[in-house]
Design a protein around this motif. Structure first.
Motif, PDB file in Angstrom:
ATOM      1  N   ILE A  26      34.828 -77.246 -22.769  1.00 16.87           N
ATOM      2  CA  ILE A  26      35.979 -78.102 -23.077  1.00 16.87           C
ATOM      3  C   ILE A  26      37.172 -77.224 -23.415  1.00 16.87           C
ATOM      4  CG2 ILE A  26      36.869 -79.899 -24.604  1.00 16.87           C
ATOM      5  CD1 ILE A  26      34.015 -80.850 -25.027  1.00 16.87           C
ATOM      6  N   VAL A  60      38.215 -86.576 -22.756  1.00 20.17           N
ATOM      7  CA  VAL A  60      38.454 -85.425 -21.893  1.00 20.17           C
ATOM      8  C   VAL A  60      38.779 -85.899 -20.478  1.00 20.17           C
ATOM      9  CG1 VAL A  60      36.909 -83.950 -23.238  1.00 20.17           C
ATOM     10  CG2 VAL A  60      36.014 -85.204 -21.258  1.00 20.17           C
ATOM     11  N   ASP A  63      38.848 -80.973 -15.188  1.00 16.74           N
ATOM     12  CA  ASP A  63      39.835 -79.998 -14.713  1.00 16.74           C
ATOM     13  C   ASP A  63      39.851 -80.043 -13.188  1.00 16.74           C
ATOM     14  OD1 ASP A  63      41.310 -77.736 -13.980  1.00 16.74           O
ATOM     15  OD2 ASP A  63      40.680 -76.647 -15.777  1.00 16.74           O
ATOM     16  N   PHE A  70      36.498 -79.170 -18.609  1.00 15.41           N
ATOM     17  CA  PHE A  70      37.112 -80.431 -19.028  1.00 15.41           C
ATOM     18  C   PHE A  70      38.311 -80.136 -19.930  1.00 15.41           C
ATOM     19  CE2 PHE A  70      32.768 -81.271 -17.986  1.00 15.41           C
ATOM     20  CZ  PHE A  70      32.766 -82.531 -17.398  1.00 15.41           C
ATOM     21  N   LEU A  72      40.724 -81.281 -22.894  1.00  9.24           N
ATOM     22  CA  LEU A  72      40.621 -82.138 -24.077  1.00  9.24           C
ATOM     23  C   LEU A  72      41.928 -82.902 -24.277  1.00  9.24           C
ATOM     24  CD1 LEU A  72      38.943 -83.024 -26.523  1.00  9.24           C
ATOM     25  CD2 LEU A  72      39.912 -81.074 -27.775  1.00  9.24           C
ATOM     26  N   HIS A  76      41.170 -82.946 -30.944  1.00  9.36           N
ATOM     27  CA  HIS A  76      41.227 -81.512 -31.209  1.00  9.36           C
ATOM     28  C   HIS A  76      40.656 -81.161 -32.586  1.00  9.36           C
ATOM     29  CE1 HIS A  76      43.855 -81.659 -27.713  1.00  9.36           C
ATOM     30  NE2 HIS A  76      43.748 -80.338 -27.635  1.00  9.36           N
ATOM     31  N   CYS A  92      31.231 -87.260 -24.758  1.00 10.69           N
ATOM     32  CA  CYS A  92      32.668 -87.454 -24.540  1.00 10.69           C
ATOM     33  C   CYS A  92      32.932 -88.663 -23.654  1.00 10.69           C
ATOM     34  CB  CYS A  92      33.283 -86.222 -23.877  1.00 10.69           C
ATOM     35  SG  CYS A  92      33.247 -84.737 -24.904  1.00 10.69           S
ATOM     36  N   VAL A  94      35.147 -89.736 -20.645  1.00  7.99           N
ATOM     37  CA  VAL A  94      35.826 -88.991 -19.580  1.00  7.99           C
ATOM     38  C   VAL A  94      36.890 -89.871 -18.936  1.00  7.99           C
ATOM     39  CG1 VAL A  94      35.551 -87.696 -17.438  1.00  7.99           C
ATOM     40  CG2 VAL A  94      33.726 -87.667 -19.162  1.00  7.99           C
ATOM     41  N   ASP A  98      44.253 -87.503 -15.821  1.00  3.58           N
ATOM     42  CA  ASP A  98      44.639 -86.574 -16.882  1.00  3.58           C
ATOM     43  C   ASP A  98      46.134 -86.591 -17.162  1.00  3.58           C
ATOM     44  OD1 ASP A  98      45.757 -85.291 -14.750  1.00  3.58           O
ATOM     45  OD2 ASP A  98      44.540 -83.479 -14.870  1.00  3.58           O
TER      46      ASP A  98
END
Length: 305
Positions: A26, A60, A63, A70, A72, A76, A92, A94, A98
């Protein structure tokens, strides 16, 4: 109209199943610094995870350049706590996009009135005060103080301050005022965006005895003459009028600011832009983040979050 929407018009925001992901895979989009780790918020989240487990999974996105990694989007602090606890993997949620928005930018720190209401609900459901104290990383005396936070505070003031970050001691000063003066003081606080105990004490000092609850005293006898008190009241009224005049001409300048900050926020909501800035222009990214965070702190009621 009959039938269903064509499937190609419907896009799910998240993948249907949670995914267990190694924390090493991550990639955070910001650093949780030592100042954050020393904060009350970090301690409360750490205590909550330790005693109750992870209540909300991190969010997440895959990528696009490396499907095994992944990004985040939200969580955090939670991830930093899990790393500190030497946890190796985490369930997580998903996201399928993004770039929709940066999730943690839409989350605000819990206001004191909201925390009070949460504590009351927990107690009503039979949760012991000791458990609440452990989860929130507070002592029992503090929990009891928060439980009684709004005793003597009129409903109109609660409504005005429900989403504001007001120190607990400010409510102690408001409690010394009668309801109409409480409302007036709360309105001044919202107008000035000042909720400190010092400002609350100054409002109490400028409150006529007839507007104080029985048995309460303002600070009028601590070296201030009646003439000085009258002057304070006059200056407070003049300041209130000046602020309202400024508000009338504030719109255009603030609109320009909103547009500029909105553009910066949109840049920061684009994961690819953030990644590029983090790799090549970290100082510029830090300044952009300060700009966005600062505007949200001071203008959260106006800016569209």
């Amino acid at each position: 109209m009959t039938g269903k929407l064509p499937s190609d018009r419907v896009k799910f925001a998240f993948e249907p199943e949670f995914e267990t992901i190694p924390i090493a895979d991550i990639i955070p989009l910001r650093i949780v610094g030592s100042n954050v780790k020393a904060s009350l918020k970090y301690g409360q989240i750490k205590s909550s995870i330790h005693h109750s487990g992870l209540a909300e999974p991190p969010v997440v996105a895959r990528d696009r350049n490396d499907r095994g990694k992944f990004l985040l989007l939200d969580g955090h602090i939670r991830l930093a706590v899990l790393q500190e606890m030497d946890v190796r993997e985490v369930n997580c949620l998903v996201a399928t996009d993004d770039e929709a928005y940066t999730y943690n930018k839409r989350i605000s720190r819990l206001a004191i009135v909201q925390e009070h209401q949460m504590i009351l609900k927990a107690i009503k459901r039979g949760v012991p005060e000791e458990t609440i104290a452990k989860v929130l990383n507070l002592n029992i005396a503090s929990i009891r103080t928060r439980r009684r936070l709004l005793t003597g505070i009129c409903p109109e003031v609660v409504e005005l301050l429900k989403d504001k970050h007001v120190p607990m001691n400010t409510f102690t000063e408001l409690r010394k005022m009668k309801p109409l003066r409480q409302i007036e003081a709360a309105q001044l606080m919202v107008t000035m965006n000042k909720f400190s105990i010092t400002y609350a004490k100054s409002l109490l000092s400028a409150t006529p005895p007839a507007q104080l609850v029985e048995g309460s005293k303002s600070k009028k006898n601590s070296g201030l003459s009646q003439e000085q008190i009258d002057l304070m009241e006059q200056e407070s009224a003049n300041l209130d009028r000046e602020v309202r005049l400024i508000e009338e001409s504030y719109g255009k300048d603030h609109l320009d600011l909103v547009i500029a900050i909105g553009y910066v926020r949109r840049l920061l909501e684009n994961v690819r832009v953030v990644r590029h800035l983090a790799q090549h222009y970290p100082e510029l990214l830090a300044e952009f983040q300060k700009m966005a965070d600062s505007s949200q702190t001071h203008s959260g009621q106006v800016l569209n979050r």
